[in-house]
Design a protein around this motif. Sequence first.
Motif, PDB file in Angstrom:
ATOM      1  N   ALA A   9     -72.512 -74.915  27.053  1.00  0.00           N
ATOM      2  CA  ALA A   9     -72.447 -75.838  28.186  1.00  0.00           C
ATOM      3  C   ALA A   9     -73.680 -75.721  29.068  1.00  0.00           C
ATOM      4  CB  ALA A   9     -71.196 -75.566  29.015  1.00  0.00           C
ATOM      5  N   ILE A 105     -61.795 -76.228  28.122  1.00  0.00           N
ATOM      6  CA  ILE A 105     -62.861 -77.196  27.876  1.00  0.00           C
ATOM      7  C   ILE A 105     -63.567 -76.797  26.591  1.00  0.00           C
ATOM      8  CG2 ILE A 105     -65.026 -78.167  28.717  1.00  0.00           C
ATOM      9  CD1 ILE A 105     -64.018 -77.826  31.540  1.00  0.00           C
ATOM     10  N   ILE A 107     -65.297 -78.841  22.625  1.00  0.00           N
ATOM     11  CA  ILE A 107     -65.719 -80.112  22.031  1.00  0.00           C
ATOM     12  C   ILE A 107     -64.754 -80.472  20.896  1.00  0.00           C
ATOM     13  CG2 ILE A 107     -68.133 -80.077  22.720  1.00  0.00           C
ATOM     14  CD1 ILE A 107     -68.822 -78.922  19.950  1.00  0.00           C
ATOM     15  N   ASN A 142     -72.430 -85.643  27.681  1.00  0.00           N
ATOM     16  CA  ASN A 142     -71.115 -85.915  28.290  1.00  0.00           C
ATOM     17  C   ASN A 142     -71.004 -85.057  29.541  1.00  0.00           C
ATOM     18  OD1 ASN A 142     -69.439 -85.761  25.098  1.00  0.00           O
ATOM     19  ND2 ASN A 142     -70.212 -87.570  26.117  1.00  0.00           N
ATOM     20  N   PRO A 145     -65.127 -84.674  30.771  1.00  0.00           N
ATOM     21  CA  PRO A 145     -64.394 -84.494  29.514  1.00  0.00           C
ATOM     22  C   PRO A 145     -63.236 -85.464  29.354  1.00  0.00           C
ATOM     23  CG  PRO A 145     -63.866 -82.727  31.048  1.00  0.00           C
ATOM     24  CD  PRO A 145     -64.953 -83.540  31.684  1.00  0.00           C
ATOM     25  N   MET A 240     -67.077 -83.843  24.494  1.00  0.00           N
ATOM     26  CA  MET A 240     -66.480 -82.841  25.370  1.00  0.00           C
ATOM     27  C   MET A 240     -65.076 -83.246  25.779  1.00  0.00           C
ATOM     28  SD  MET A 240     -68.087 -81.016  28.769  1.00  0.00           S
ATOM     29  CE  MET A 240     -68.106 -82.499  29.777  1.00  0.00           C
ATOM     30  N   THR A 408     -69.126 -78.932  33.767  1.00  0.00           N
ATOM     31  CA  THR A 408     -69.644 -78.564  32.444  1.00  0.00           C
ATOM     32  C   THR A 408     -70.210 -79.830  31.812  1.00  0.00           C
ATOM     33  OG1 THR A 408     -67.495 -78.941  31.380  1.00  0.00           O
ATOM     34  CG2 THR A 408     -68.001 -76.678  32.070  1.00  0.00           C
ATOM     35  N   TYR A 410     -72.011 -81.403  28.141  1.00  0.00           N
ATOM     36  CA  TYR A 410     -72.254 -81.220  26.708  1.00  0.00           C
ATOM     37  C   TYR A 410     -73.419 -82.095  26.291  1.00  0.00           C
ATOM     38  CZ  TYR A 410     -71.603 -81.591  21.642  1.00  0.00           C
ATOM     39  OH  TYR A 410     -71.802 -81.598  20.278  1.00  0.00           O
TER      40      TYR A 410
END
Length: 412
Positions: A9, A105, A107, A142, A145, A240, A408, A410
Amino acid sequence: MTKILPFKAVRPTRDKVSLVASRSYESYTSIERDSQMEYNPYSFLHIVNPGYKYQKEISGEERYKLVRNRYLEFKEDEVFTQENNPCYYIYKIVNREQESFCGIIAIASTEDYENDIIKKHEDTIQYRENTFKQYLKMVGFNAEPVLLMYPDNIIITKIISKTIEHRAEYEFTTTNRDTHYLWKIDDERSIQEIKEAFASIQAIYIADGHHRSASSYLLAQDFKKNNPKRNGNEAYNFFMSYLIPESDLKIYEFNRLVKDLNGLSKEEFLIRLDEWFRIENRGIEVYKPSKPHHFSMYLDGEFYSLYLRKTTYQFTNALEELDTQVLYKTVLNPILAIKDVRSDTRIDYTHGKKDIVYVKSMVDSKKFKVGFGLFPASVSQMKKIADEGLTMPPKSTYIEPKLRSGVTIYEF
């Protein structure tokens, strides 16, 4: 086999996370947005609304390029840092009502989305899918999420419980008095146990974020066409997600407000309703339905309870049992002539967190003629509709938790 993986992340430094984290762009009023961006140079809103710097509305590819530039500036200024190794992240929210939401969290795989392992219960609009796909292609990350729900799992629960005994990487409270926590899981044993636990789950369901997941899938398809040496593990094959157990999900209803009675008098309208419902006038007593297939109605200063006549209305599949569909098929379409609940300007919606008293206030203000209160849909209803390959009408559920953007990120 469900593929839910750790990732490296990009995230704010501990001292700046409370300043960076923002609600979704659409949830702010224009005054709130301007205030945030004028007084908080670290707000993630500066990334998603780059035109503010030039005091200009910017859209399309020009905006997407500037979003990318602002994001890179935040990285250059070391507002963001990136993990050295893939991690899972435990994210917990405790809201002002002391309700707690805790999940992971990670992927999720676009291949699982394609193969209906990640299941959908809402229709998406092609134009929005393609627009957001182009946005993702140009910005390359991303930041918000997709909310996924999974069946409660003992192994995952134990790892979460053990991890949150330690000091959180982040702990911050927002102006609406929600407290957010984040822990990272970076030890190999826990990572492998989580990976295997998710792999054993047969299906995971989208709770919120259908357009984001659909756009990520379309983007992956585009990249695959231009990559003959692909192996399926490329970063663009994932998006994400925030995965929470089904028992943690909170579902509120969306109540309905309608501006007129389609030319009917109050008495004519009630007679038409009687075909489908047992009607009880409750006067000024506030009535909120307490179980499925019961509705409240506020009309002309009075509340009514509407009990569906099950001998008249037939349940043929999971969708027909959903109260938003029941109301559409018995009232909104045949009596009030609202054909398209997505685009008809005579209907509006308010989520259940505002309660039925808000519906009353909107009708009393004369902005609307009648309001309907619904009972919230259940997790089992959402899953059953998805399993049958059906889709809910628009504004069937208002789901919590709502995560902050920019906590976070991605990169793909």
